[in-house]
Motif scaffolding. Structure first.
Motif, PDB file in Angstrom:
ATOM      1  N   LYS A  38       0.812  -1.213   0.000  1.00 20.63           N
ATOM      2  CA  LYS A  38       0.000   0.000   0.000  1.00 20.63           C
ATOM      3  C   LYS A  38       0.851   1.271   0.000  1.00 20.63           C
ATOM      4  O   LYS A  38       0.340   2.375  -0.193  1.00 20.63           O
ATOM      5  CB  LYS A  38      -0.921  -0.006   1.219  1.00 20.63           C
ATOM      6  CG  LYS A  38      -2.179   0.837   1.051  1.00 20.63           C
ATOM      7  CD  LYS A  38      -3.168   0.572   2.175  1.00 20.63           C
ATOM      8  CE  LYS A  38      -4.424   1.394   1.989  1.00 20.63           C
ATOM      9  NZ  LYS A  38      -5.429   1.133   3.057  1.00 20.63           N
ATOM     10  N   ILE A  39       2.141   1.115   0.213  1.00 19.75           N
ATOM     11  CA  ILE A  39       3.040   2.272   0.283  1.00 19.75           C
ATOM     12  C   ILE A  39       2.964   3.111  -0.989  1.00 19.75           C
ATOM     13  O   ILE A  39       2.791   4.336  -0.956  1.00 19.75           O
ATOM     14  CB  ILE A  39       4.491   1.822   0.543  1.00 19.75           C
ATOM     15  CG1 ILE A  39       4.640   1.250   1.953  1.00 19.75           C
ATOM     16  CG2 ILE A  39       5.459   2.977   0.331  1.00 19.75           C
ATOM     17  CD1 ILE A  39       4.497   2.266   3.058  1.00 19.75           C
ATOM     18  N   GLU A  40       3.074   2.455  -2.135  1.00 15.57           N
ATOM     19  CA  GLU A  40       3.082   3.183  -3.403  1.00 15.57           C
ATOM     20  C   GLU A  40       1.721   3.807  -3.682  1.00 15.57           C
ATOM     21  O   GLU A  40       1.641   4.901  -4.249  1.00 15.57           O
ATOM     22  CB  GLU A  40       3.481   2.252  -4.548  1.00 15.57           C
ATOM     23  CG  GLU A  40       3.735   2.961  -5.861  1.00 15.57           C
ATOM     24  CD  GLU A  40       4.797   4.039  -5.768  1.00 15.57           C
ATOM     25  OE1 GLU A  40       4.707   5.030  -6.530  1.00 15.57           O
ATOM     26  OE2 GLU A  40       5.732   3.912  -4.937  1.00 15.57           O
ATOM     27  N   GLU A  41       0.642   3.108  -3.285  1.00 14.84           N
ATOM     28  CA  GLU A  41      -0.702   3.661  -3.463  1.00 14.84           C
ATOM     29  C   GLU A  41      -0.848   4.981  -2.709  1.00 14.84           C
ATOM     30  O   GLU A  41      -1.371   5.962  -3.248  1.00 14.84           O
ATOM     31  CB  GLU A  41      -1.761   2.670  -2.966  1.00 14.84           C
ATOM     32  CG  GLU A  41      -3.182   3.206  -3.046  1.00 14.84           C
ATOM     33  CD  GLU A  41      -4.196   2.298  -2.375  1.00 14.84           C
ATOM     34  OE1 GLU A  41      -5.375   2.714  -2.277  1.00 14.84           O
ATOM     35  OE2 GLU A  41      -3.828   1.203  -1.925  1.00 14.84           O
ATOM     36  N   LEU A  42      -0.373   5.017  -1.467  1.00 13.28           N
ATOM     37  CA  LEU A  42      -0.455   6.248  -0.682  1.00 13.28           C
ATOM     38  C   LEU A  42       0.374   7.354  -1.337  1.00 13.28           C
ATOM     39  O   LEU A  42      -0.074   8.498  -1.439  1.00 13.28           O
ATOM     40  CB  LEU A  42       0.033   5.999   0.744  1.00 13.28           C
ATOM     41  CG  LEU A  42      -0.790   5.049   1.616  1.00 13.28           C
ATOM     42  CD1 LEU A  42      -0.175   4.937   3.004  1.00 13.28           C
ATOM     43  CD2 LEU A  42      -2.232   5.509   1.726  1.00 13.28           C
ATOM     44  N   ARG A  43       1.563   6.998  -1.791  1.00 17.39           N
ATOM     45  CA  ARG A  43       2.450   7.999  -2.404  1.00 17.39           C
ATOM     46  C   ARG A  43       1.803   8.605  -3.644  1.00 17.39           C
ATOM     47  O   ARG A  43       1.864   9.822  -3.857  1.00 17.39           O
ATOM     48  CB  ARG A  43       3.795   7.355  -2.735  1.00 17.39           C
ATOM     49  CG  ARG A  43       4.837   8.346  -3.235  1.00 17.39           C
ATOM     50  CD  ARG A  43       6.191   7.699  -3.432  1.00 17.39           C
ATOM     51  NE  ARG A  43       6.854   7.424  -2.160  1.00 17.39           N
ATOM     52  CZ  ARG A  43       7.124   6.208  -1.694  1.00 17.39           C
ATOM     53  NH1 ARG A  43       6.794   5.136  -2.393  1.00 17.39           N
ATOM     54  NH2 ARG A  43       7.733   6.049  -0.532  1.00 17.39           N
ATOM     55  N   LYS A  44       1.170   7.778  -4.456  1.00 20.03           N
ATOM     56  CA  LYS A  44       0.529   8.272  -5.672  1.00 20.03           C
ATOM     57  C   LYS A  44      -0.633   9.210  -5.371  1.00 20.03           C
ATOM     58  O   LYS A  44      -0.990  10.049  -6.207  1.00 20.03           O
ATOM     59  CB  LYS A  44       0.039   7.088  -6.521  1.00 20.03           C
ATOM     60  CG  LYS A  44       1.150   6.322  -7.215  1.00 20.03           C
ATOM     61  CD  LYS A  44       0.592   5.168  -8.035  1.00 20.03           C
ATOM     62  CE  LYS A  44       1.701   4.423  -8.763  1.00 20.03           C
ATOM     63  NZ  LYS A  44       1.166   3.264  -9.528  1.00 20.03           N
ATOM     64  N   LYS A  45      -1.238   9.061  -4.210  1.00 23.19           N
ATOM     65  CA  LYS A  45      -2.357   9.916  -3.813  1.00 23.19           C
ATOM     66  C   LYS A  45      -1.888  11.192  -3.115  1.00 23.19           C
ATOM     67  O   LYS A  45      -2.698  11.967  -2.598  1.00 23.19           O
ATOM     68  CB  LYS A  45      -3.310   9.137  -2.906  1.00 23.19           C
ATOM     69  CG  LYS A  45      -4.029   7.994  -3.606  1.00 23.19           C
ATOM     70  CD  LYS A  45      -4.927   7.234  -2.653  1.00 23.19           C
ATOM     71  CE  LYS A  45      -5.628   6.057  -3.345  1.00 23.19           C
ATOM     72  NZ  LYS A  45      -6.578   6.494  -4.370  1.00 23.19           N
ATOM     73  N   GLY A  46      -0.580  11.409  -3.069  1.00 22.09           N
ATOM     74  CA  GLY A  46      -0.034  12.621  -2.465  1.00 22.09           C
ATOM     75  C   GLY A  46       0.138  12.539  -0.969  1.00 22.09           C
ATOM     76  O   GLY A  46       0.352  13.555  -0.290  1.00 22.09           O
ATOM     77  N   ILE A  47       0.070  11.317  -0.424  1.00 22.68           N
ATOM     78  CA  ILE A  47       0.208  11.082   1.016  1.00 22.68           C
ATOM     79  C   ILE A  47       1.618  10.573   1.299  1.00 22.68           C
ATOM     80  O   ILE A  47       2.096   9.651   0.619  1.00 22.68           O
ATOM     81  CB  ILE A  47      -0.828  10.043   1.487  1.00 22.68           C
ATOM     82  CG1 ILE A  47      -2.255  10.512   1.150  1.00 22.68           C
ATOM     83  CG2 ILE A  47      -0.686   9.758   2.974  1.00 22.68           C
ATOM     84  CD1 ILE A  47      -3.290   9.407   1.187  1.00 22.68           C
ATOM     85  N   GLN A  48       2.283  11.145   2.294  1.00 21.67           N
ATOM     86  CA  GLN A  48       3.605  10.660   2.680  1.00 21.67           C
ATOM     87  C   GLN A  48       3.429   9.350   3.440  1.00 21.67           C
ATOM     88  O   GLN A  48       2.880   9.342   4.538  1.00 21.67           O
ATOM     89  CB  GLN A  48       4.323  11.680   3.558  1.00 21.67           C
ATOM     90  CG  GLN A  48       5.695  11.251   4.048  1.00 21.67           C
ATOM     91  CD  GLN A  48       6.691  11.068   2.922  1.00 21.67           C
ATOM     92  OE1 GLN A  48       6.764  11.869   2.004  1.00 21.67           O
ATOM     93  NE2 GLN A  48       7.470   9.995   2.990  1.00 21.67           N
ATOM     94  N   PRO A  49       3.862   8.219   2.870  1.00 21.48           N
ATOM     95  CA  PRO A  49       3.556   6.927   3.487  1.00 21.48           C
ATOM     96  C   PRO A  49       4.554   6.518   4.575  1.00 21.48           C
ATOM     97  O   PRO A  49       5.746   6.807   4.485  1.00 21.48           O
ATOM     98  CB  PRO A  49       3.635   5.966   2.303  1.00 21.48           C
ATOM     99  CG  PRO A  49       4.651   6.582   1.401  1.00 21.48           C
ATOM    100  CD  PRO A  49       4.535   8.070   1.576  1.00 21.48           C
ATOM    101  N   PHE A  50       4.012   5.822   5.591  1.00 25.87           N
ATOM    102  CA  PHE A  50       4.829   5.266   6.656  1.00 25.87           C
ATOM    103  C   PHE A  50       4.359   3.837   6.924  1.00 25.87           C
ATOM    104  O   PHE A  50       3.161   3.600   7.090  1.00 25.87           O
ATOM    105  CB  PHE A  50       4.701   6.083   7.943  1.00 25.87           C
ATOM    106  CG  PHE A  50       5.405   7.403   7.898  1.00 25.87           C
ATOM    107  CD1 PHE A  50       6.663   7.564   8.466  1.00 25.87           C
ATOM    108  CD2 PHE A  50       4.805   8.493   7.286  1.00 25.87           C
ATOM    109  CE1 PHE A  50       7.318   8.792   8.415  1.00 25.87           C
ATOM    110  CE2 PHE A  50       5.452   9.728   7.241  1.00 25.87           C
ATOM    111  CZ  PHE A  50       6.712   9.877   7.800  1.00 25.87           C
TER     112      PHE A  50
END
Length: 272
Positions: A38-50
């Motif tokens: 899910k890391i890349e999904e969050l990044r693509k949505k403009g969310i800094q993933p952790f």
């Protein structure tokens, strides 16, 4: 103080659409997940993933970096980690950096017993020895007055991939046919949390539930039929065991108008 950065702990059913809306509104958003994919999904949505996996998470550095924000939305479902939920919350609170100004804690109207009447926020008190896990956790949060926490007690969650038509379809002898349902749609959940942040409504406890309360029989019958499923069969009315959640305080404080004030109206909505 103007909120600029928000950390959403738990980017699932509620947390992800909330994080997306906050990004759309111009906030910087940290989002946590327990899943590598899910890391890349969050990044693509403009969310800094952790990647924060509890209770196995061993990276205090990652947690500390995640908490570098103005507001923390604590949005982990206790059902999956009930045995460690309280300790997890305590760990997060202890790690709160000086820059963190507020916490928005997601609770539930399950904290109320069946009082066979309308209930408001004062009908469930957050104490360290409460029988309810969520009430004990609300108390933990409230012991951090410097964070000016706000607690939101959501009713039954519907919307997205949660369609109540599947919950009772085909069942027989379903109890409490005339008891009221206490539901809230995902669209209202997101909008309410955003309004709390934007209006800086800190230091409150709010019930968040649709103002209309159709009976279980009416609601679950219509919900099942909306999906083309066999509606449930209900038992003969038994002794009443219910609560009717009053969200008047939230509506008054936020000047909030529900998108779906009657949960019956959204059962055929394309938002499901």
């Amino acid at each position: 103080m103007l909120t600029k950065k928000i950390s959403v702990l738990g980017c699932g059913w509620l947390g992800l659409p909330l994080a997306e809306e906050l990004v759309r509104l111009g906030y910087k958003v940290n989002g946590s997940t327990t899943t590598h994919s899910k890391i890349e999904e969050l990044r693509k949505k403009g969310i800094q993933p952790f990647l924060l996996s509890f209770p196995e998470n061993s990276s205090k550095t990652a947690l500390a970096e995640f908490l570098e924000a103005d507001v923390l939305v604590f949005n982990l479902p206790p059902s999956k980690i009930a045995d460690t939920y309280e300790q997890l919350l305590a760990t997060v609170l202890d790690a709160a950096p000086a820059c963190l100004k507020h916490i928005l804690f997601i609770s539930s109207t399950s904290v109320y017993p069946d009082l066979n009447r309308e209930v408001t926020e004062i009908d469930a008190e957050a104490t360290p020895n409460a029988s309810s896990l969520l009430l004990r956790c609300e108390h933990l949060v409230q012991q951090k007055p410097q964070l000016k926490p706000t607690v939101v007690r959501f009713g039954g969650l519907m919307g997205g991939n949660r369609h109540p038509g599947r919950w009772m379809a085909g069942k027989t002898d379903v109890p409490q046919p005339e008891a009221p349902v206490n539901m809230i749609h995902l669209a209202d959940c997101v909008k309410i949390l955003v309004q709390i942040i934007q209006q800086e409504k800190w230091g409150f406890t709010f019930n968040a539930c649709a103002p209309e309360h159709p009976s279980r029989k009416v609601f679950y019958t219509k919900a099942s039929l909306a999906l083309g499923l066999t509606p449930p069969q209900f038992a003969t009315q038994q002794e009443w065991q219910f609560k009717r959640i009053n969200s008047g305080f939230l509506q008054q404080e936020l000047h909030y108008q529900f998108i779906y004030s009657d949960p019956l109206t959204c059962l055929s909505s394309p938002e499901f």
